[in-house]
Scaffold this active site. Sequence first.
Site, PDB file in Angstrom:
ATOM      1  N   SER A 130       1.235  -0.710   0.007  1.00 13.64           N
ATOM      2  CA  SER A 130      -0.588   0.133   0.070  1.00 13.64           C
ATOM      3  C   SER A 130       0.798   1.090   0.151  1.00 13.64           C
ATOM      4  CB  SER A 130      -1.295  -0.271   1.114  1.00 13.64           C
ATOM      5  OG  SER A 130      -1.308   0.844   1.211  1.00 13.64           O
ATOM      6  N   LYS A 142      -3.891   2.215  -2.521  1.00 14.58           N
ATOM      7  CA  LYS A 142      -3.368   3.607  -1.427  1.00 14.58           C
ATOM      8  C   LYS A 142      -4.100   3.305   0.359  1.00 14.58           C
ATOM      9  CE  LYS A 142      -1.437   7.827  -1.916  1.00 14.58           C
ATOM     10  NZ  LYS A 142      -0.384   7.753  -0.431  1.00 14.58           N
ATOM     11  N   LEU A 187       0.472   9.887   4.397  1.00 16.34           N
ATOM     12  CA  LEU A 187      -1.238   9.300   3.669  1.00 16.34           C
ATOM     13  C   LEU A 187      -2.474  10.620   3.133  1.00 16.34           C
ATOM     14  CD1 LEU A 187      -1.773   7.514   7.109  1.00 16.34           C
ATOM     15  CD2 LEU A 187      -1.110   6.810   5.175  1.00 16.34           C
ATOM     16  N   CYS A 207      -0.789   4.902  12.636  1.00 17.05           N
ATOM     17  CA  CYS A 207      -1.077   5.583  12.300  1.00 17.05           C
ATOM     18  C   CYS A 207      -1.615   6.892  13.406  1.00 17.05           C
ATOM     19  CB  CYS A 207      -2.450   6.059  11.483  1.00 17.05           C
ATOM     20  SG  CYS A 207      -2.848   5.112  10.250  1.00 17.05           S
ATOM     21  N   LYS A 239      -1.628  -4.824   9.590  1.00 19.66           N
ATOM     22  CA  LYS A 239      -0.113  -4.804   9.024  1.00 19.66           C
ATOM     23  C   LYS A 239       0.409  -3.922  10.083  1.00 19.66           C
ATOM     24  CE  LYS A 239       2.376  -2.200   5.716  1.00 19.66           C
ATOM     25  NZ  LYS A 239       2.565  -1.272   4.327  1.00 19.66           N
ATOM     26  N   THR A 246       7.014   1.156   7.081  1.00 21.81           N
ATOM     27  CA  THR A 246       8.125   2.339   7.407  1.00 21.81           C
ATOM     28  C   THR A 246       9.165   2.273   8.818  1.00 21.81           C
ATOM     29  OG1 THR A 246       7.242   4.281   7.094  1.00 21.81           O
ATOM     30  CG2 THR A 246       8.215   3.150   5.263  1.00 21.81           C
ATOM     31  N   GLY A 297       9.241  -5.062   2.898  1.00 26.11           N
ATOM     32  CA  GLY A 297      10.755  -4.463   3.924  1.00 26.11           C
ATOM     33  C   GLY A 297      11.636  -5.408   2.495  1.00 26.11           C
TER      34      GLY A 297
END
Length: 305
Positions: free
Chosen positions: A23, A47, A75, A132, A167, A195, A245
């Site tokens: 994503s 996305k 985002l 988030c 995730k 990340t 990754g």
Amino acid sequence: MSKTDLRVDIGGIKLKNPVMTASGTFGYAQEFEPYIDLNRIGAIIVKGLSLEPSRGNKPPRIVETPCGMLNAIGLENIGINNFINKVLPFLKTISTPTIVNIYGTSIDEYSLLAEMIDDIEEISGIEVNISCPNVEKGGVAFGVNPKAAYKVTKAVRKKTSKPLMVKLSPNVTDITEIALSAADAGADSLSLINTITGMSIDIKTRRSRLANITGGLSGPAIKPIALRMVWQVAKKVDIPVVGVGGIFTADDAIEFIIAGATAVQIGTANFINPRATIEVIKGIEDFLTDRNIPRVTELVGTLDT
């Protein structure tokens, strides 16, 4: 020997091969149509989507680093309704399963997104981004707190019968704690890693190269960390793990599969080589054929320790 079987099952999502798009790195898929046959990919993860459109962070938002890149896109996305009305009609025309990545600033937002997606037949599954900011918890991310991870996963699980992939953030002390919480709350699979928080400074101006100061590090630089975390989590949970990754080649993907991943996601590589997904699929197939391994599932978790 008969053709190598690349099929895998990710918590109820049946894929023709174990290669998915990550994503945020593949847009909404149509952008890549001129370069590859989208029907050949295992799954497309679009996305990340929020309830309302988001403009994201101010630029500059991307900076290259040795062996990777930092991004602070924030985002940015078109919002769930625009996705359903403007993007989904195109995705319906391809055979590859579509997985929708969702994020919210509260549990209620996650729940509402899941509820809106639940009755859309053409969406094969949901990937819940729990990295988030959690406004209700004073800015603590859902993904770094086992209890918060459990609550948001449980809330989404109640609103949808679709396969649920959660995730995970690597910015934690022990990723297995978060993984077990999400699994206990009803996740059908886990994808990791997102990340790693980093930064880059321009020494001439003494300012950050990103307007947001910090950003998410991705690319080959994070692969060893992602690989280690996938190996740790795969040993702890009884649901499929998807490795993410720094995967640029088939060899990279195979490492993750041997470490315990049932499937992988290709991310930053898409920015450099739009054919990365197709090349990784071909490379995995060649590897198995050369070694007379009939099914890719026979390779999962075979690390000799």
